[in-house]
Design a protein around this motif. Structure first.
Motif, PDB file in Angstrom:
ATOM      1  N   GLU A 173      41.341  -9.881  21.843  1.00  0.00           N
ATOM      2  CA  GLU A 173      40.516 -10.822  21.096  1.00  0.00           C
ATOM      3  C   GLU A 173      40.677 -10.585  19.603  1.00  0.00           C
ATOM      4  N   GLY A 174      40.628 -11.679  18.829  1.00  0.00           N
ATOM      5  CA  GLY A 174      40.629 -11.585  17.392  1.00  0.00           C
ATOM      6  C   GLY A 174      39.220 -11.705  16.845  1.00  0.00           C
ATOM      7  N   PRO A 175      39.088 -12.001  15.573  1.00  0.00           N
ATOM      8  CA  PRO A 175      37.756 -12.179  14.974  1.00  0.00           C
ATOM      9  C   PRO A 175      36.964 -13.253  15.712  1.00  0.00           C
ATOM     10  N   GLY A 176      35.688 -12.992  15.917  1.00  0.00           N
ATOM     11  CA  GLY A 176      34.842 -13.949  16.615  1.00  0.00           C
ATOM     12  C   GLY A 176      35.146 -14.054  18.090  1.00  0.00           C
ATOM     13  N   ARG A 177      35.856 -13.046  18.651  1.00  0.00           N
ATOM     14  CA  ARG A 177      36.239 -13.021  20.066  1.00  0.00           C
ATOM     15  C   ARG A 177      37.235 -14.123  20.417  1.00  0.00           C
ATOM     16  N   GLN A 178      37.910 -14.659  19.420  1.00  0.00           N
ATOM     17  CA  GLN A 178      38.812 -15.777  19.652  1.00  0.00           C
ATOM     18  C   GLN A 178      40.170 -15.289  20.149  1.00  0.00           C
ATOM     19  N   THR A 179      40.795 -16.088  21.020  1.00  0.00           N
ATOM     20  CA  THR A 179      42.140 -15.821  21.510  1.00  0.00           C
ATOM     21  C   THR A 179      42.958 -17.109  21.489  1.00  0.00           C
ATOM     22  N   LYS A 180      44.235 -16.999  21.762  1.00  0.00           N
ATOM     23  CA  LYS A 180      45.075 -18.196  21.869  1.00  0.00           C
ATOM     24  C   LYS A 180      44.688 -19.033  23.083  1.00  0.00           C
ATOM     25  N   TYR A 181      44.035 -18.417  24.056  1.00  0.00           N
ATOM     26  CA  TYR A 181      43.614 -19.138  25.250  1.00  0.00           C
ATOM     27  C   TYR A 181      42.431 -20.054  24.917  1.00  0.00           C
ATOM     28  N   HIS A 182      41.526 -19.582  24.049  1.00  0.00           N
ATOM     29  CA  HIS A 182      40.466 -20.458  23.535  1.00  0.00           C
ATOM     30  C   HIS A 182      41.072 -21.625  22.751  1.00  0.00           C
ATOM     31  N   ASP A 183      42.001 -21.277  21.840  1.00  0.00           N
ATOM     32  CA  ASP A 183      42.616 -22.313  20.999  1.00  0.00           C
ATOM     33  C   ASP A 183      43.239 -23.401  21.855  1.00  0.00           C
ATOM     34  N   TRP A 184      43.941 -22.977  22.912  1.00  0.00           N
ATOM     35  CA  TRP A 184      44.579 -23.951  23.787  1.00  0.00           C
ATOM     36  C   TRP A 184      43.537 -24.795  24.515  1.00  0.00           C
ATOM     37  N   PHE A 185      42.570 -24.162  25.165  1.00  0.00           N
ATOM     38  CA  PHE A 185      41.626 -24.908  25.984  1.00  0.00           C
ATOM     39  C   PHE A 185      40.856 -25.922  25.155  1.00  0.00           C
ATOM     40  N   VAL A 186      40.375 -25.521  23.982  1.00  0.00           N
ATOM     41  CA  VAL A 186      39.591 -26.419  23.137  1.00  0.00           C
ATOM     42  C   VAL A 186      40.423 -27.612  22.685  1.00  0.00           C
ATOM     43  N   SER A 187      41.742 -27.430  22.593  1.00  0.00           N
ATOM     44  CA  SER A 187      42.615 -28.518  22.125  1.00  0.00           C
ATOM     45  C   SER A 187      42.885 -29.563  23.195  1.00  0.00           C
ATOM     46  N   THR A 188      42.515 -29.289  24.433  1.00  0.00           N
ATOM     47  CA  THR A 188      42.850 -30.190  25.532  1.00  0.00           C
ATOM     48  C   THR A 188      41.701 -31.147  25.845  1.00  0.00           C
ATOM     49  N   PRO A 189      42.005 -32.306  26.428  1.00  0.00           N
ATOM     50  CA  PRO A 189      40.934 -33.209  26.863  1.00  0.00           C
ATOM     51  C   PRO A 189      40.102 -32.602  27.989  1.00  0.00           C
ATOM     52  N   ASN A 190      40.645 -31.601  28.669  1.00  0.00           N
ATOM     53  CA  ASN A 190      39.893 -30.927  29.724  1.00  0.00           C
ATOM     54  C   ASN A 190      38.598 -30.333  29.191  1.00  0.00           C
ATOM     55  N   ALA A 191      38.653 -29.803  27.976  1.00  0.00           N
ATOM     56  CA  ALA A 191      37.472 -29.154  27.397  1.00  0.00           C
ATOM     57  C   ALA A 191      36.334 -30.156  27.226  1.00  0.00           C
ATOM     58  N   LYS A 192      36.664 -31.351  26.770  1.00  0.00           N
ATOM     59  CA  LYS A 192      35.630 -32.367  26.588  1.00  0.00           C
ATOM     60  C   LYS A 192      34.992 -32.735  27.921  1.00  0.00           C
ATOM     61  N   MET A 193      35.820 -32.867  28.957  1.00  0.00           N
ATOM     62  CA  MET A 193      35.294 -33.245  30.267  1.00  0.00           C
ATOM     63  C   MET A 193      34.411 -32.154  30.866  1.00  0.00           C
ATOM     64  N   THR A 194      34.863 -30.900  30.782  1.00  0.00           N
ATOM     65  CA  THR A 194      34.066 -29.828  31.373  1.00  0.00           C
ATOM     66  C   THR A 194      32.799 -29.571  30.577  1.00  0.00           C
ATOM     67  N   ALA A 195      32.862 -29.749  29.249  1.00  0.00           N
ATOM     68  CA  ALA A 195      31.656 -29.573  28.432  1.00  0.00           C
ATOM     69  C   ALA A 195      30.611 -30.625  28.785  1.00  0.00           C
ATOM     70  N   GLU A 196      31.059 -31.849  29.014  1.00  0.00           N
ATOM     71  CA  GLU A 196      30.126 -32.909  29.418  1.00  0.00           C
ATOM     72  C   GLU A 196      29.569 -32.624  30.813  1.00  0.00           C
TER      73      GLU A 196
END
Length: 238
Positions: free
Chosen positions: A92-115
């Motif tokens: 993990e980097g600062p704020g517990r962020q990883t490239k896996y977070h960066d990828w997931f948030v960039s996808t339309p999947n994130a919007k659907m699962t958040a809803e």
């Protein structure tokens, strides 16, 4: 540092920054109520879940969903294991962020699962528990058919079960779901954590690769008594 792995609870995944009402809505499944086509109240969380399931079903060989590095294809289990092992040591980097977070948030999947899980902002996934984002990332980089994608371990396991791809046999490349308290007796709703099976060691343990373990991707040996079940992607025979 203790082995801090992902809880299945919405609070643990998204932290205290999520409004209490949203957390309760997502955790209980009774999100904001709206009218159905028949004029009856309908759970918007349920509607969002249907949308997520439709998106999953639309993924077939040759498709290249947004967020995937390559088109969906038949992949050998060894390819998924190799890529997962290559990630061991990623921290993990600062704020517990990883490239896996960066990828997931960039996808339309994130919007659907958040809803689906309560209607929060996709930005709330940043720095959240990320074991399932890691597994989803592996599948998306390789175009694995029926690996599934999610940030919520319980929902991902339910998806495997609905696909008829859920079981209790450790297989290389399987997605392994853990319940620290109850193991296989806890059912899907008790799942806490997820990883990928490297191999069945034949002594009551499995070797795995897991994200969000001690703030990193690690190779582990786990007792099968901790396993709630396995999801089986649609691999080619190795």
């Amino acid at each position: 540092m203790p082995d801090r792995t992902a809880s299945h609870s919405l609070e643990a995944r998204l932290g205290v920054g999520v409004a209490v009402g949203t957390v309760l809505a997502g955790a209980v499944g009774f999100a904001l109520i709206g009218p159905s086509a028949e004029g009856q109240p309908q759970d918007k969380g349920t509607v969002a879940q249907v949308q997520v399931e439709k998106a999953h079903k639309a993924v077939s060989i040759g498709d290249k969903p947004e967020g995937y590095a390559v088109p969906i294809r038949k992949v050998e289990p060894s390819e998924a294991i190799r890529l997962a092992l290559e990630q061991v040591g990623v921290k993990e980097g600062p704020g517990r962020q990883t490239k896996y977070h960066d990828w997931f948030v960039s996808t339309p999947n994130a919007k659907m699962t958040a809803e689906r899980d309560g209607g929060f902002s996709v930005d709330d996934y940043n720095g959240a528990e990320w074991c399932n984002m890691f597994v989803s990332w592996v599948g998306a980089q390789l175009g694995v058919k029926d690996m599934g994608w999610d940030a919520y371990t319980v929902q991902h396991a339910r998806w495997f079960a609905k696909k008829g791809r859920w079981g209790h046999k450790a297989k290389p490349g399987a997605v392994v779901f853990f319940d620290w308290q109850n193991g296989p007796d806890g059912g899907i709703s008790g799942i806490d954590h997820v990883g990928l099976v490297v191999k069945d060691n034949g002594d009551g343990t499995i070797t795995t690769v897991e994200g969000n373990t001690n703030d990193a991707v690690e190779k582990r040996v786990r007792s099968k008594s901790l396993v709630a079940g396995y999801g089986y992607p649609d691999y080619d025979a190795d």
